[in-house]
Design an enzyme around this catalytic site. Structure first.
Site, short mmCIF file in Angstrom:
data_model
loop_
_atom_site.label_atom_id
_atom_site.label_comp_id
_atom_site.label_asym_id
_atom_site.label_seq_id
_atom_site.Cartn_x
_atom_site.Cartn_y
_atom_site.Cartn_z
N HIS A 279 -5.81 9.81 1.30
CA HIS A 279 -5.81 8.31 1.57
C HIS A 279 -6.58 9.13 3.44
CE1 HIS A 279 -4.31 5.12 4.90
NE2 HIS A 279 -3.29 4.37 3.79
N TYR B 146 -7.17 2.35 6.06
CA TYR B 146 -7.62 1.35 7.60
C TYR B 146 -8.63 0.95 6.77
CZ TYR B 146 -5.79 6.60 7.65
OH TYR B 146 -5.12 7.60 7.93
N HIS C 111 -6.29 2.70 -4.14
CA HIS C 111 -6.22 3.12 -3.05
C HIS C 111 -6.48 4.70 -2.32
CE1 HIS C 111 -4.93 2.13 1.60
NE2 HIS C 111 -3.94 2.45 1.36
N HIS D 157 3.89 -2.16 3.19
CA HIS D 157 4.01 -1.03 2.31
C HIS D 157 5.39 -1.22 1.41
CE1 HIS D 157 0.91 -0.46 5.89
NE2 HIS D 157 0.18 0.99 4.35
N ASP E 167 0.74 -1.77 -0.15
CA ASP E 167 0.38 -0.23 0.40
C ASP E 167 0.54 0.96 0.00
OD1 ASP E 167 -2.19 -1.68 0.40
OD2 ASP E 167 -3.22 -0.89 1.39
N ASP E 168 -0.07 2.30 -0.49
CA ASP E 168 0.95 3.69 -0.16
C ASP E 168 1.61 4.36 -1.28
OD1 ASP E 168 -0.88 3.86 1.91
OD2 ASP E 168 0.61 3.18 3.80
#
Length: 337
Positions: free
Chosen positions: A198, A235, A194, A285, A143-144
């Site tokens: 965020h 989350y 995603h 991540h 992720d991210d």
């Protein structure tokens, strides 16, 4: 002499009949067949939403649309009633469209894009889903990203060990580093949505959540020429209303490395190895150096246990549907519940 001529004539006539008959047979096999969406989906509304998702991708491809048209494709009116009809053709599922800003009256969705979305019996054999044993399959997800330094490093690791993963990227980073998003796909990996920056979807409401997803889909389309199939909410938070409105499968996880909290390579390795079993989706991540450094050891240890590392699509056997959220192989429920 006459007998030879008669025999030759008879052979010519017979061959002509066979050729014509063969042509009729071949044509019959590829003849257009009208079906309802109820038939195609067995009256499953999630499958119908998946067809709409595939239709949007096809509209963009068929019209060679620019990324500025991504938001518009979500406004095209697509079938929501099971009684509506489409046509099975040799090349795919043909659908008629109502008047729209793309000025397209008809699209044909390739069968390859409908694998796992419509019932197997309406698909060519090459595009049908078959039973997959997932007890020795694990999906690594990151992720991210994309990160300008760490994501390319991770891609090299995946290539070295001949495994693929799924990356859930943040839209604003995709806009900054489009080449890296393209490299993710070029390496045989998957790329998912995603959000744009965020936020917690549970706190911003459905309209703003949809905007976050659409904006990121546009960034990914601009970078790669494709729409991402999956969404991973930041989350893991998403409401049922948001799940319905997004109309993309929601991908959660069954193993949380919590790498962001440790920032410790050894602990990352131990946490993943302690909790991972067949059919799991592992969350990590690619924006933390310690996490990326842990991946080679994680791959080697999982392989040593006999696990095959696959993409989310492979783990879910290409059958993930909009409106549902998936935690692992065979573990899913309605989005928001």
């Amino acid at each position: 002499m006459k007998k030879k001529r008669l025999l030759l004539l008879s052979l010519v006539v017979t061959m002509g009949i066979l050729l014509v008959g063969g042509g009729i047979t071949a044509q019959a096999k590829t003849a257009n067949k009208t079906v309802t969406f109820a038939q195609l989906t067995n009256k499953n509304t999630n499958r119908l939403a998946a067809i709409r998702q595939a239709a949007r991708e096809q509209i963009l491809k068929q019209t060679k649309a620019k990324s500025s048209k991504v938001a518009a494709v979500y406004k095209v009116k697509l079938p929501k009633h099971m009684t509506k009809k489409a046509t099975l053709t040799a090349n795919g599922l043909r659908m008629n469209l109502l008047a729209n800003s793309f000025k397209v009256k008809q699209i044909t969705i390739p069968y390859a894009q409908l694998q796992g979305k419509i019932l197997n019996r309406y698909l060519p054999k090459a595009n049908r889903t078959t039973h997959v044993k997932t007890n020795k399959m694990v999906a690594l997800t990151f992720d991210d990203g994309p990160d300008p330094t760490l994501t390319p490093k991770l891609l090299k690791t995946l290539k070295k060990y001949k495994v693929h993963a799924t990356f859930f990227e943040v839209g604003q980073s995709v806009s900054r580093y489009p080449k890296i998003s393209r490299a993710v796909l070029a390496g045989g990996n998957e790329l998912g949505n995603h959000s744009w920056n965020h936020p917690d979807f549970n706190t911003i409401g459905t309209a703003r959540t949809v905007s976050q997803i659409t904006r990121t889909n546009r960034a990914i389309f601009q970078a790669t020429g494709t729409l991402p199939q999956y969404v991973r909410p930041p989350y893991g938070n998403i409401t049922a209303a948001e799940g319905r409105a997004i109309e993309q499968p929601i991908i959660r996880w069954s193993v949380d490395s919590r790498d962001w909290s440790y920032l410790n390579t050894t602990k990352d390795i131990n946490e993943v190895m302690k909790d991972t079993h067949g059919g799991d989706i592992v969350l990590m991540h690619d924006i933390h150096a310690q996490s990326v450094a842990a991946v080679p050891t994680i791959i080697k240890r999982l392989k040593a246990k006999g696990y095959k590392l696959v993409t989310v699509s492979q783990l879910l056997n290409y059958q993930a549907l909009p409106g549902l959220q998936y935690f692992g192989a065979g573990d899913y429920r309605t989005a928001g519940k």
